[in-house]
Scaffold this motif. Structure first.
Motif, PDB file in Angstrom:
ATOM      1  N   ASP A  55      -3.958  57.509 -40.142  1.00 29.45           N
ATOM      2  CA  ASP A  55      -5.348  57.732 -39.756  1.00 29.45           C
ATOM      3  C   ASP A  55      -5.801  57.001 -38.499  1.00 29.45           C
ATOM      4  OD1 ASP A  55      -6.665  59.090 -42.431  1.00 29.45           O
ATOM      5  OD2 ASP A  55      -5.101  57.661 -42.949  1.00 29.45           O
ATOM      6  N   LEU A  56      -5.293  55.794 -38.284  1.00 33.87           N
ATOM      7  CA  LEU A  56      -5.829  54.959 -37.213  1.00 33.87           C
ATOM      8  C   LEU A  56      -4.717  54.325 -36.389  1.00 33.87           C
ATOM      9  CD1 LEU A  56      -8.508  53.077 -39.351  1.00 33.87           C
ATOM     10  CD2 LEU A  56      -8.986  54.903 -37.699  1.00 33.87           C
ATOM     11  N   ASN A  57      -4.837  54.393 -35.082  1.00 32.19           N
ATOM     12  CA  ASN A  57      -3.969  53.650 -34.170  1.00 32.19           C
ATOM     13  C   ASN A  57      -4.665  52.340 -33.822  1.00 32.19           C
ATOM     14  OD1 ASN A  57      -1.607  55.364 -33.485  1.00 32.19           O
ATOM     15  ND2 ASN A  57      -3.196  56.810 -32.839  1.00 32.19           N
ATOM     16  N   LEU A  58      -4.130  51.229 -34.314  1.00 30.74           N
ATOM     17  CA  LEU A  58      -4.759  49.930 -34.096  1.00 30.74           C
ATOM     18  C   LEU A  58      -3.736  48.910 -33.605  1.00 30.74           C
ATOM     19  CD1 LEU A  58      -6.988  49.675 -37.321  1.00 30.74           C
ATOM     20  CD2 LEU A  58      -7.666  50.491 -35.062  1.00 30.74           C
ATOM     21  N   THR A  59      -4.226  47.758 -33.240  1.00 33.11           N
ATOM     22  CA  THR A  59      -3.368  46.621 -32.925  1.00 33.11           C
ATOM     23  C   THR A  59      -3.634  45.534 -33.970  1.00 33.11           C
ATOM     24  OG1 THR A  59      -4.990  45.490 -31.524  1.00 33.11           O
ATOM     25  CG2 THR A  59      -3.586  47.154 -30.474  1.00 33.11           C
ATOM     26  N   ILE A  60      -2.768  44.536 -34.012  1.00 31.87           N
ATOM     27  CA  ILE A  60      -2.966  43.445 -34.975  1.00 31.87           C
ATOM     28  C   ILE A  60      -4.290  42.730 -34.705  1.00 31.87           C
ATOM     29  CG2 ILE A  60      -2.018  41.269 -35.831  1.00 31.87           C
ATOM     30  CD1 ILE A  60       0.758  42.343 -35.285  1.00 31.87           C
ATOM     31  N   ALA A  61      -4.699  42.680 -33.438  1.00 28.90           N
ATOM     32  CA  ALA A  61      -5.975  42.040 -33.104  1.00 28.90           C
ATOM     33  C   ALA A  61      -7.162  42.760 -33.743  1.00 28.90           C
ATOM     34  CB  ALA A  61      -6.154  41.993 -31.594  1.00 28.90           C
ATOM     35  N   ASP A  62      -6.993  44.038 -34.066  1.00 31.70           N
ATOM     36  CA  ASP A  62      -8.078  44.809 -34.679  1.00 31.70           C
ATOM     37  C   ASP A  62      -8.231  44.537 -36.172  1.00 31.70           C
ATOM     38  OD1 ASP A  62      -8.670  46.212 -32.281  1.00 31.70           O
ATOM     39  OD2 ASP A  62      -6.986  47.573 -32.670  1.00 31.70           O
ATOM     40  N   LEU A  63      -7.234  43.891 -36.778  1.00 35.67           N
ATOM     41  CA  LEU A  63      -7.234  43.695 -38.227  1.00 35.67           C
ATOM     42  C   LEU A  63      -8.057  42.467 -38.598  1.00 35.67           C
ATOM     43  CD1 LEU A  63      -3.447  44.389 -38.970  1.00 35.67           C
ATOM     44  CD2 LEU A  63      -5.327  46.024 -38.700  1.00 35.67           C
ATOM     45  N   ASN A  64      -9.130  42.693 -39.315  1.00 35.53           N
ATOM     46  CA  ASN A  64      -9.991  41.596 -39.758  1.00 35.53           C
ATOM     47  C   ASN A  64     -10.806  42.049 -40.959  1.00 35.53           C
ATOM     48  OD1 ASN A  64     -12.216  43.124 -38.665  1.00 35.53           O
ATOM     49  ND2 ASN A  64     -11.668  42.313 -36.647  1.00 35.53           N
ATOM     50  N   LEU A  65     -11.593  41.139 -41.507  1.00 37.46           N
ATOM     51  CA  LEU A  65     -12.386  41.455 -42.699  1.00 37.46           C
ATOM     52  C   LEU A  65     -13.437  42.517 -42.406  1.00 37.46           C
ATOM     53  CD1 LEU A  65     -12.885  37.878 -44.202  1.00 37.46           C
ATOM     54  CD2 LEU A  65     -11.277  39.642 -44.934  1.00 37.46           C
ATOM     55  N   ASP A  66     -13.962  42.511 -41.180  1.00 39.86           N
ATOM     56  CA  ASP A  66     -14.965  43.511 -40.817  1.00 39.86           C
ATOM     57  C   ASP A  66     -14.357  44.914 -40.840  1.00 39.86           C
ATOM     58  OD1 ASP A  66     -17.650  44.197 -39.849  1.00 39.86           O
ATOM     59  OD2 ASP A  66     -16.632  44.742 -37.989  1.00 39.86           O
ATOM     60  N   LEU A  67     -13.092  45.031 -40.403  1.00 39.65           N
ATOM     61  CA  LEU A  67     -12.400  46.317 -40.448  1.00 39.65           C
ATOM     62  C   LEU A  67     -12.289  46.811 -41.885  1.00 39.65           C
ATOM     63  CD1 LEU A  67     -10.588  48.564 -39.160  1.00 39.65           C
ATOM     64  CD2 LEU A  67      -8.654  47.050 -39.609  1.00 39.65           C
ATOM     65  N   ILE A  68     -11.940  45.916 -42.799  1.00 41.27           N
ATOM     66  CA  ILE A  68     -11.813  46.296 -44.206  1.00 41.27           C
ATOM     67  C   ILE A  68     -13.153  46.784 -44.747  1.00 41.27           C
ATOM     68  CG2 ILE A  68     -11.335  45.411 -46.525  1.00 41.27           C
ATOM     69  CD1 ILE A  68      -9.269  43.574 -45.287  1.00 41.27           C
TER      70      ILE A  68
END
Length: 769
Positions: A452-465
């Motif tokens: 579904d999503l093309n992201l980087t590790i920098a994009d992974l955070n609690l707000d994303l969840i």
């Protein structure tokens, strides 16, 4: 190992996502996920993202609901004896529990019967119907089954017993002659939510009978809905959403005891806890024992009794896990022996019949082939079996061609159950091998899955969840979003689990890392010849010792062509961009390459013993170092197109960092406006102008040179004045400005990028690729 081709679910453009998010007042990530799921109507978006009890539909929209209620009301008022006939899986157990509790709330004390998987089989059983009839019942209510029981229901009717069928399974060609059939897909009376589970149908009856009080039972309906893998669309989303809220209120004694045993925190409970912790334990009862204890658990008000059942359930579930693993491991030799077969037929060596379906499913996932798992049944003297097949292969069609070989057979496209003589099983095995070709199913072809999503590790955070969870609950029809992390490394990998088959690792790029777990993936990680991969998985939170950390649940990792190219280039290129270079280090190289004459001349006056060459000269030696950066990126492109050396270190030194600052349009306009509105400014006095406007002197010098070249200003008698420009000029027409843009390209590509991104860019031009 099954090969997987990952494809993005949909590819809305950035412009489409931005417009959709703006028009609907949504976060862009949420907007992208909604677009991928074709949820674009404002009203549908609202109900999808904000499901609540107000969206529960009128229960009288279900076929024969009014008839069913009349029959139940009459039975309750007359004190009639009511029996509930359920099923042995989690949906059947929760359906039975809902119906039992509903009738108890009305003042009736019904009896219930859960069929035994091994003695009674699935669905209506005539002998058990006779048994219930002999108990003197007046009304039979089926839950999560019954619509296929034409013969059995006729028997009850002949005995003068009223029958209400509540079911959600596929309809037969001819419906039974029940007094009422409550079902969401009766032709001509299709319900607004045709995806209801058996527990969902039972809950709708409770809703019609009890009104608001039925909400006490919606948590049980949520369990059945998730466990039966029905589509989480429409009213099913409401049932699960509200059911999870109800669970947090700790209403049912037995369910509370089960949640405690599963170590589920009520404050954080979600649909995954149902799917992976609660439902498997309830299902285990019907696989190994009789699931009646599951109904007792969910309907009791006795805490000590509930604890006894939960402890027993935990023991049974642990035993089920062991039996599955033993049978699965035992099956591997047969899988290897049948590697050339398109359909796998496995014969159990003492396998428990209750786990045959799970074993078939696990082997199917492993091999991407239809699988029949069988075990000899001493009581009947025949082989009992369960089958599972991947999408693209219709198991029912394949087996139905040979139905004369079976003593019993039933199922659908992806799953079946059957009984067969052992000699006939060998014959069936041979006959089935032509079926994949006839159905144009290639078991060797990669399985297509969506991310579904093309992201980087920098994009992974609690707000994303939090953003992703706006689309919860997740399940069939609304899968949890899968994230793709491109060109990352698997580091610190180790085996975990009893058998060491699971993978614990860190997914890392050049700047960050995130913990990850991959079930059954350790062997694959060990056999992967590069640590640079494209990783696919779902982001979540792992809580340990009171601390919450991000964790990626891996679905797959693959060495992509681009990742392999980067890995190959890392054998050629070395990242020296942040290293300190001594003369001793420089002398380890055969040659040192220069793009700028000033650095080349300075190096010639040093003690460096390595050969010094310009970028346009032929490189000698196997190991070279590129000392400085070019002013024009095209020079570097041309160099790497011809550079065939074995190892090349990239240093890219410069002491002219200030020249690489990006032109600031606002500051340029401020300076030009000031020059136009003030007189008597000399070229030598620009340092005062810079100080007054709070600009860097180097920037002012650069901007002024651009203005001269574009004829925006001129110098008259030593003073800077506005020029009489006769035409509109573009900044790019200034040689100085154009050169700055070219240097900025160099800075962005060669200096600012991480090494993997740099190598990815170089792969389009480098001669080693």
């Amino acid at each position: 190992m099954t090969l997987i081709n990952w494809e993005k679910r949909k590819n809305p453009t950035k412009e489409e996502i931005t417009k959709f998010a703006t028009d609907r007042n949504l976060d862009s990530l949420v907007a992208e996920l909604l677009l991928e799921r074709d949820i674009t109507d404002p009203l549908k978006i609202q109900t999808f993202l904000h499901s609540d009890a107000t969206e529960l539909q009128d229960p009288f929209g279900l076929h024969d609901m009014d008839k069913a209620l009349d029959l139940i009301d009459q039975a309750v008022e007359s004190g009639a004896k009511i029996a509930i006939y359920g099923d042995y899986d989690a949906d059947g157990v929760t359906s039975t529990s809902i119906m039992k509790l509903t009738l108890q709330k009305l003042g009736n004390k019904p009896i219930f019967y859960i069929p035994d998987r091994f003695k009674d089989g699935y669905g209506p059983n005539l002998d058990r119907y006779k048994f219930l009839a002999d108990q003197g019942i007046d009304l039979l209510i089926t839950v999560d089954n019954g619509v296929s029981g034409k013969e059995q229901i006729k028997y009850m009717k002949d005995r003068g017993i009223k029958v209400i069928v509540t079911d959600h399974h596929d309809l037969p060609e001819e419906l039974p002659e029940a007094d009422a059939i409550v079902h969401p897909t009766i032709p001509g009376s299709e319900y607004v939510c045709p995806y209801l589970s058996g527990a969902g149908v039972a809950f709708k009856i409770a809703d019609a009978l009890l009104g608001e009080e039925a909400m006490d039972l919606i948590d049980l309906a949520a369990i059945g809905t998730v466990a039966d893998s029905v589509a989480l669309k429409g009213e099913n989303r409401v049932i699960v959403t509200e059911g999870l809220k109800q669970m947090k209120q700790n209403h049912h004694v037995g369910l509370s005891a089960l949640l405690k045993k599963c170590k589920v925190k009520l404050a954080d409970i979600n649909e995954e806890d149902i799917g992976f912790k609660i439902a498997p334990r309830i299902n285990a009862l019907g696989r190994l024992e009789n699931a009646s204890s599951g109904v007792e658990l969910l309907t009791t008000g006795d805490e000590s009794f509930a604890k006894e059942i939960v402890d027993e359930t935990e023991d049974i579930n642990s035993k089920r896990q062991e039996l599955v693993q033993t049978a699965f491991d035992d099956a591997q030799s047969q899988v290897a022996a049948q590697k050339d077969n398109g359909v796998l037929v496995l014969k159990g060596n003492g396998w428990h019949q209750g786990v045959l379906g799970i074993v078939a499913s696990r082997v199917m996932d492993q091999e991407n082939k239809p699988v029949l798992a069988t075990q000899f049944d001493e009581n009947s003297g025949v082989m009992k079996g369960s089958g599972r097949s991947p999408e693209g292969f219709n198991l029912f069609v394949a087996l139905n061609k040979h139905k004369d070989l079976f003593t019993a057979f039933g199922g659908h496209a992806q799953a079946c159950g059957f009984s067969i003589e052992e000699e006939q099983l060998d014959k069936l095995t041979e006959l089935l091998q032509t079926e994949p070709a006839e159905q144009e199913f290639d078991p060797q072809a990669p399985v297509v899955k969506n991310y579904d999503l093309n992201l980087t590790i920098a994009d992974l955070n609690l707000d994303l969840i939090k953003k992703i969870n706006q689309l919860a609950p997740f399940g069939m029809g609304n899968p949890k979003p899968v994230i793709k992390l491109k060109n990352v490394s698997l580091t610190q990998s180790k085996a975990i689990g009893k058998d060491g088959s699971h993978l614990k690792t860190m997914v890392a790029d050049s700047n960050r890392q995130v913990a990850a777990i991959g079930f059954g993936m350790f062997a694959k990680e060990q056999s992967t010849d590069t640590d640079i991969c494209d990783v696919y998985g779902e982001i979540g939170i792992n809580e340990w010792a009171g601390r919450k950390n991000l964790q990626l649940m891996l679905d797959d990792f693959q060495v992509s062509p681009e990742a392999q190219t980067i890995a190959d280039l890392k054998e050629v290129y070395l990242d020296y961009r942040n290293k300190r270079l001594s003369t001793a280090i420089l002398n380890h190289f055969d040659s040192i390459v220069f793009f700028n004459e000033v650095y080349y001349e300075a190096a010639k006056r040093s003690d460096v013993k390595a050969k010094l060459i310009r970028y346009d000269e032929e490189c000698d030696g196997k190991n070279i170092l590129i000392y400085d950066r070019p002013h024009n990126i095209e020079l570097f492109k041309n160099f790497i197109k011809e550079n065939k050396t074995q190892h090349t270190a990239l240093f890219f030194h410069t002491d002219l960092t200030a020249r690489y600052l990006k032109p600031d349009m606002a500051k340029m306009k401020t300076l030009l406006k000031y020059l136009y509105s003030h007189q008597n400014i000399t070229a030598d006095g620009m340092d005062l102008v810079a100080q007054y406007l709070n600009l860097q002197k180097t920037d002012v010098d650069f901007y002024l040179k651009v203005f001269f070249e574009l004829n925006f200003v001129k110098i008259v008698n030593g003073f800077v004045e506005k020029a009489d420009a006769s035409q509109q000029r573009e900044l790019i027409e200034s040689p100085t400005y154009l050169k700055r843009l070219q240097r900025n390209d160099v800075e962005k590509i060669l200096i600012e990028s991480n090494f993997d991104d740099l190598l990815s860019w170089m792969s389009d031009y480098d001669c080693h690729c």
